[in-house]
Design a protein around this motif. Structure first.
Motif, PDB file in Angstrom:
ATOM      1  N   TYR A  24      52.393   8.182  54.641  1.00  0.00           N
ATOM      2  CA  TYR A  24      53.326   7.615  55.130  1.00  0.00           C
ATOM      3  C   TYR A  24      54.359   7.161  54.024  1.00  0.00           C
ATOM      4  N   LEU A  25      53.910   6.128  52.770  1.00  0.00           N
ATOM      5  CA  LEU A  25      54.338   6.125  51.770  1.00  0.00           C
ATOM      6  C   LEU A  25      54.253   6.196  50.741  1.00  0.00           C
ATOM      7  N   LEU A  30      57.537   4.189  47.328  1.00  0.00           N
ATOM      8  CA  LEU A  30      57.753   2.619  46.644  1.00  0.00           C
ATOM      9  C   LEU A  30      58.084   2.228  46.136  1.00  0.00           C
ATOM     10  N   LEU A  51      48.558   0.378  47.240  1.00  0.00           N
ATOM     11  CA  LEU A  51      49.858  -0.416  48.137  1.00  0.00           C
ATOM     12  C   LEU A  51      50.430   0.965  48.982  1.00  0.00           C
ATOM     13  N   GLN A  52      49.721   2.458  48.699  1.00  0.00           N
ATOM     14  CA  GLN A  52      49.979   3.644  49.382  1.00  0.00           C
ATOM     15  C   GLN A  52      49.010   3.259  50.875  1.00  0.00           C
ATOM     16  N   ALA A  55      49.070   0.566  53.364  1.00  0.00           N
ATOM     17  CA  ALA A  55      50.554   1.336  53.966  1.00  0.00           C
ATOM     18  C   ALA A  55      50.061   2.239  55.279  1.00  0.00           C
ATOM     19  N   ASP A  56      49.352   2.687  54.689  1.00  0.00           N
ATOM     20  CA  ASP A  56      48.492   4.149  55.459  1.00  0.00           C
ATOM     21  C   ASP A  56      47.971   3.399  56.952  1.00  0.00           C
ATOM     22  N   VAL A  59      49.755   1.710  59.310  1.00  0.00           N
ATOM     23  CA  VAL A  59      50.171   2.122  60.170  1.00  0.00           C
ATOM     24  C   VAL A  59      49.155   3.203  61.268  1.00  0.00           C
TER      25      VAL A  59
END
Length: 133
Positions: A24-25, A30, A51-52, A55-56, A59
């Motif tokens: 997603y990112l 990023l 951070l990934q 974000a996942d 979402v």
């Protein structure tokens, strides 16, 4: 449990099948976001992964709840109003220009959210990486 599909005209998200974590990112995006804020910034690999993951999770949680809302109203199609309502209910996020014409969207009080152990661990890693700066 019913399956939800996204309307092609939806302004939020896109339908993806067979995604790995962190899709997603992507790391490139990023880093692009980070350098837009501060061109000299460097992300540690652990901070990048946190951070990934955040974000996942964001979402996936919003999409799952929005699908539940669509199912609750008797639809097999995920609409913008479902995503907007999920964002409002879960995160107290209101996106300007999205769903404003829908009379059924109203201000909703955010309910207290119990955080998972995985979320708490990721937040500890974020705080730890911030304290090193």
């Amino acid at each position: 449990s019913r399956h939800c599909t996204l309307l092609p005209s939806s302004r939020i998200g896109s339908s993806r099948v067979g995604m790995e974590r962190a899709d997603y990112l992507p790391p490139e995006r990023l880093r692009e976001l980070a350098t837009a804020i501060d061109p000299a910034i460097r992300l540690e690999p652990d901070a990048e992964q946190v951070l990934q993951d955040v974000a996942d999770d964001f979402v996936e949680n919003v999409a799952a709840f929005a699908c539940q809302l669509a199912s609750h109203r008797g639809s097999r199609t995920l609409e913008t109003q479902d995503v907007q309502l999920a964002l409002e209910k879960l995160w107290d996020i209101r996106l300007p220009g999205i769903g404003e014409s829908s009379a059924e969207l109203r201000l909703i009080q955010r309910r207290p959210q119990a955080h998972s152990d995985a979320y708490k661990q990721r937040m500890q890693l974020v705080r730890k990486s911030q304290s090193k700066v």
